[in-house]
Design a protein around this motif. Sequence first.
Motif, PDB file in Angstrom:
ATOM      1  N   PRO A 112     -14.134  17.443  32.177  1.00 50.83           N
ATOM      2  CA  PRO A 112     -11.952  18.146  32.125  1.00 50.83           C
ATOM      3  C   PRO A 112     -12.459  19.508  32.745  1.00 50.83           C
ATOM      4  CG  PRO A 112     -12.704  17.200  29.849  1.00 50.83           C
ATOM      5  CD  PRO A 112     -13.949  16.677  31.121  1.00 50.83           C
ATOM      6  N   ARG A 113     -13.376  19.897  31.966  1.00 51.34           N
ATOM      7  CA  ARG A 113     -13.448  21.599  31.876  1.00 51.34           C
ATOM      8  C   ARG A 113     -13.313  22.537  33.146  1.00 51.34           C
ATOM      9  NH1 ARG A 113     -14.748  25.091  25.923  1.00 51.34           N
ATOM     10  NH2 ARG A 113     -13.532  23.373  24.903  1.00 51.34           N
ATOM     11  N   HIS A 114     -13.955  21.403  34.051  1.00 49.10           N
ATOM     12  CA  HIS A 114     -15.367  21.667  35.155  1.00 49.10           C
ATOM     13  C   HIS A 114     -14.070  21.251  35.724  1.00 49.10           C
ATOM     14  CE1 HIS A 114     -17.871  22.382  39.072  1.00 49.10           C
ATOM     15  NE2 HIS A 114     -17.769  20.926  38.917  1.00 49.10           N
ATOM     16  N   LYS A 115     -13.023  20.400  36.240  1.00 50.63           N
ATOM     17  CA  LYS A 115     -12.160  20.141  37.239  1.00 50.63           C
ATOM     18  C   LYS A 115     -11.719  20.834  37.138  1.00 50.63           C
ATOM     19  CE  LYS A 115      -9.410  15.959  38.873  1.00 50.63           C
ATOM     20  NZ  LYS A 115      -8.939  14.839  38.047  1.00 50.63           N
ATOM     21  N   MET A 116     -10.620  22.007  35.492  1.00 54.15           N
ATOM     22  CA  MET A 116      -9.932  22.349  36.071  1.00 54.15           C
ATOM     23  C   MET A 116     -10.217  24.056  36.409  1.00 54.15           C
ATOM     24  SD  MET A 116      -8.307  21.500  32.590  1.00 54.15           S
ATOM     25  CE  MET A 116      -7.090  23.431  31.978  1.00 54.15           C
ATOM     26  N   VAL A 117     -11.721  24.262  36.431  1.00 60.75           N
ATOM     27  CA  VAL A 117     -11.864  25.901  37.061  1.00 60.75           C
ATOM     28  C   VAL A 117     -12.599  25.477  38.276  1.00 60.75           C
ATOM     29  CG1 VAL A 117     -14.060  26.913  36.853  1.00 60.75           C
ATOM     30  CG2 VAL A 117     -13.109  26.610  35.020  1.00 60.75           C
ATOM     31  N   GLY A 120     -21.049  29.544  29.845  1.00 61.03           N
ATOM     32  CA  GLY A 120     -20.492  30.023  28.761  1.00 61.03           C
ATOM     33  C   GLY A 120     -19.384  29.547  28.162  1.00 61.03           C
ATOM     34  N   TRP A 121     -19.285  31.173  29.359  1.00 59.58           N
ATOM     35  CA  TRP A 121     -17.807  31.459  29.055  1.00 59.58           C
ATOM     36  C   TRP A 121     -16.401  29.372  29.285  1.00 59.58           C
ATOM     37  CZ3 TRP A 121     -13.311  30.446  32.208  1.00 59.58           C
ATOM     38  CH2 TRP A 121     -12.057  31.211  31.928  1.00 59.58           C
ATOM     39  N   LEU A 122     -17.341  28.849  30.471  1.00 63.30           N
ATOM     40  CA  LEU A 122     -16.416  27.328  29.670  1.00 63.30           C
ATOM     41  C   LEU A 122     -16.490  26.709  29.458  1.00 63.30           C
ATOM     42  CD1 LEU A 122     -15.903  25.368  32.746  1.00 63.30           C
ATOM     43  CD2 LEU A 122     -17.903  24.834  32.919  1.00 63.30           C
ATOM     44  N   LEU A 123     -17.767  27.260  28.429  1.00 62.97           N
ATOM     45  CA  LEU A 123     -17.715  25.493  27.455  1.00 62.97           C
ATOM     46  C   LEU A 123     -17.575  26.220  25.713  1.00 62.97           C
ATOM     47  CD1 LEU A 123     -20.761  23.686  28.754  1.00 62.97           C
ATOM     48  CD2 LEU A 123     -18.242  22.725  29.073  1.00 62.97           C
ATOM     49  N   ALA A 127      -7.450  26.540  26.761  1.00 64.12           N
ATOM     50  CA  ALA A 127      -6.212  26.895  27.806  1.00 64.12           C
ATOM     51  C   ALA A 127      -5.553  27.754  28.466  1.00 64.12           C
ATOM     52  CB  ALA A 127      -5.422  25.744  26.934  1.00 64.12           C
ATOM     53  N   GLN A 128      -5.476  28.955  27.270  1.00 68.70           N
ATOM     54  CA  GLN A 128      -5.422  30.185  26.987  1.00 68.70           C
ATOM     55  C   GLN A 128      -6.363  30.650  28.730  1.00 68.70           C
ATOM     56  OE1 GLN A 128      -6.096  32.173  23.444  1.00 68.70           O
ATOM     57  NE2 GLN A 128      -3.986  30.780  22.004  1.00 68.70           N
ATOM     58  N   ARG A 129      -7.563  30.705  28.365  1.00 69.15           N
ATOM     59  CA  ARG A 129      -8.277  31.108  29.377  1.00 69.15           C
ATOM     60  C   ARG A 129      -8.163  30.427  30.533  1.00 69.15           C
ATOM     61  NH1 ARG A 129     -14.686  30.861  27.361  1.00 69.15           N
ATOM     62  NH2 ARG A 129     -14.106  32.837  25.738  1.00 69.15           N
TER      63      ARG A 129
END
Length: 523
Positions: free
Chosen positions: A453-458, A468-471, A479-481
């Motif tokens: 999910p985070r890779h998809k959003m980025v 590191g910044w991603l996870l 969510a703030q990032r």
Amino acid sequence: MKIRSYAGITKPSFLLVHPELPALTSRNPQFTSLFTFRIPCSREKLTGMITRSQYSVADRRSATRYGDSSVSNKNTNRLGRRQGGSSSLYSRPSLLDMKNDRMENRARVYEFLRGIGIVPDELDGLELPVTVEVMRERVDFLHKLGLTIEDLNNYPLVLGCSVKKNMIPVLDYLGKLGVRKSTFTEFLRRYPQVLHASVVIDLSPVVKYLQGMDIKPDDIPRVLERYPEVLGFKLEGTMSTSVAYLVGIGVARREIGGVLTRYPEILGMRVGRVIKPFVEYLEDLGIPRLGVARLIEKRPHILGFGLEERVKPNVQSLLEFCVRKESLASVVAQYPEIIGIDLKPKLLGQQSSLKSVIDLSPEEFGGVVEKMPQVVSLSDRPMMKHVDFLKNCGFSLEQVRKMVAGCPQLLALNLDIMKLSFDFFQTEMQRPLDDLVDFPAFFTYGLESTIKPRHKMVSKKGLKCSLGWLLNCSDDKFAQRMDYDTIEMEEMELLPSFDMNTLTEPRSDDSGSDYDDSDDDYV
């Protein structure tokens, strides 16, 4: 002898009847002469007695004379008196005779015990059965419970317990509580003194106390099986003071039941000699007192680690293997068992293995222990499989060494999950291997819950960021990032680290008593 008539004297409550003999009269009827004829004797003596007996009424007394003056004197002294030798109905053994009988009986019992291999030296002064048969019954009963001759020699005083009065009532009570019969043998080996106890006076109050400590009724028998010695403690003594001290340092009152269920030995620990010095030593290492309380809630058995014989030597071993002093608190907080195991051989073995496989230096090994102290308990074969996996992914030996030094958890993760994460990294994320070298903790995050999910959003936002910044942040922080247009360098967190503050955070309602304190999490 013919009896002519009977004369009777009637009293309000009884009637005395005596025979009137031909030449015997007496104003006050007595039974002396009657009893004289009941003295057992042979036919020959009886014949002589009859032919030589004479009666007189001189001084209104009756006397019986025999041909043998010595016999006459002895019998006369016995008449009308409740004393005499063995021939009297009123004879009783003297104190000396009774003492001699007891000594003879005890000697026979001792002989029996020695014959079956039991040394009775410690039984002097203890009340024992007067017959060998009763002692044999006790020995046989204890044998049926699984106790051996060696067990009885270890605590011979148990032979002073009556089967019916002591043993059976105690065992019946334990059985009703739920103590399994299969555990009786070990139970009695550890605490044979329980057979001397009174159910009402000694055992029942202790059980009620344990229930008052929020130990569940179903857990009471397990507590007794694990620590039968608790049945011998005084309620106002060690038990109450140890519990009070734990509550005083921050152990939650609602957690006491679970703590005592998992490690009831605490009830037998003296605060001043055991618990308090242990707590203060961990505080000196840098763990806050509330943090120590949380460790005790999770793993109460750490209180059983000997401070002088185990804990302090293990801490010294950690320092010898390049663990920094300022990291000792973190190491113990992450893996409390490290101060209670036979540590030095494990450190030597793991350091040697990692040195031979990935050429890990002593300093790097110390860093590995700081980041994941459970590494000391890993088996060689699983570690080698993880190293081989990383090599098969295309990483060089130098890269593998760097990755393990940065994230030693790689040596303990599920290999199947690591393979799925690596496939997604290559096919979907399409990043270079160096990204994993820089952030090997990538493999520790959930693929479905976090990585995808985070890779998809980025990707949708078009941001270019490090792993590191991603996870390495919470969901709220991420969510703030996602509101940022650019990535700030100070937020480029590389590797996660242990936070001591998490140890002192308030516990959630579903934690505590049901905590699984398995020691094999990483084995």
